[in-house]
Design an enzyme around this catalytic site. Structure first.
Site: not given
Ligand code: TRP
Length: 334
Positions: A118, A197, A200
């Site tokens: 992030k 993986k 989104k």
């Protein structure tokens, strides 16, 4: 054997995809018959990294609820609820925060990875840093013994159990209950781009609600064996997302085994395998997609179901909170 209690949930930051299905939704649908199951739409947790866009979280609460209903999480068997409506969870979090060190939080592998992804830099919100403690509150408020989640959530379960043991030892009680993670054999589904993986934010997901034409497009784009250039070339099956998806969602084991053999030998084109995968995925997703559309016609009814579940969850969390406060000498008559 004592009936198990399940608490699990998802952050409502987007619609759910096939990775969620393999990682946890399938277990929840199966386990709801034999366990007392609570499924939480974790909007409070979603805000820890989406606090600038609360409207997005709000919209996705309903989307996630639609995904749950569409895959067959049955509100008559499972208590589906909204996290932010339970002040008990915030209150438990406050008490548990005293039992956790800052250093321990900094070393939680899931949090560490997410912080990197992030790009918070030096400005990590304290709410984000401490969300594992809030997650421990979610789990313990329901005295859950079983938590069906993807493998990325394992450190959360470990941290929860540390808090449980610490609390019970400190206050000489057995009020809180330890839990274990139920991690499926295929813990994660790769993305359509071949990344380890499906996610989104990675932009490589097939959503449970994807319409047929989008599904077709995504399957066509799928990453396969990069060395399988010509139809005649022998191809690799292991680690090839197309075959991983077939193993996960295809029904005809015999036919899949034949396709694998043929692919390995050479002479089987990617497009043939992809067409077959599309058929199989579409067979799996069509009833889910149809139920999703049907439920989405009456969002008022979906919200009503959520409020009904939330009221049940509220009562359970309140019961635990009172027990916790009692052993902490906070049981005032007010
Ligand atoms: N951390 C989970 C996720 O990112 C969501 C979640 C919140 C959860 N509280 C939980 C999962 C409790 C299992 C148990 O999707």
């Amino acid at each position: 054997m004592k009936r198990e209690t399940i608490l699990t949930g998802d952050r409502p930051t987007g619609c759910l995809h096939l990775g969620h299905y393999i990682g946890s939704l399938a277990s929840r649908v199966r386990l709801q018959h034999s366990c007392d199951q609570y499924v939480m739409i974790a909007d409070t947790q979603a805000l820890t990294d989406n606090f600038k866009t609360p409207e997005k979280v709000r919209e996705n609460v309903v989307e996630v609820a639609l995904d749950y209903l569409a895959v067959g999480i049955d509100p008559d068997k499972t208590v589906i609820f909204i996290q932010s409506l339970l002040p008990q969870l915030a209150e438990l979090t406050m008490y548990y925060l005293n039992l956790v060190t800052w250093n321990r939080l900094k070393h939680n592998p899931t949090v560490k990875l997410e912080i990197k992804q992030k790009a918070f830099g030096e400005n990590i919100p304290a709410g984000f840093m401490t969300y594992p403690v809030s997650q421990a509150a979610d789990i313990t408020a329901f005295k859950a013994t079983l938590v069906p989640v993807g493998e990325d959530q394992k450190p959360m379960i470990e941290q929860t159990n540390e808090i449980v043991r610490h609390f019970n030892r400190l206050y000489n009680t057995e009020v809180l209950v330890e839990c274990r993670a139920e991690i499926p054999e295929m813990a994660r589904l790769p993305g359509i781009d071949g990344q380890a993986k499906m996610g989104k934010s990675l932009n490589n997901a097939i959503y449970l609600g994807d319409p047929e034409d989008i599904l077709k497009k995504k399957v066509k784009q799928m990453y396969t064996d990069p060395n399988h250039l010509k139809v005649e070339d022998p191809g690799k099956v292991e680690g090839n997302p197309v075959f991983i998806y077939l193993d996960a969602f295809g029904e005809d084991v015999q036919k899949i085994a034949e396709l694998k053999d043929h692919y390995r030998r050479g002479g089987l084109g990617d497009s043939v395998v992809k067409n077959y995968l599309f058929e199989e995925l579409n067979k799996f997703l069509t009833p889910i997609r149809e139920r999703r559309v049907a439920f989405s016609k009456d969002k008022g009814e979906v919200l009503r179901l959520l409020m009904e579940g939330t009221r049940k969850a509220y009562a359970k969390a309140e019961e635990t909170l009172q027990e916790v406060k009692k052993v902490m000498h906070l049981d005032y008559k007010f």
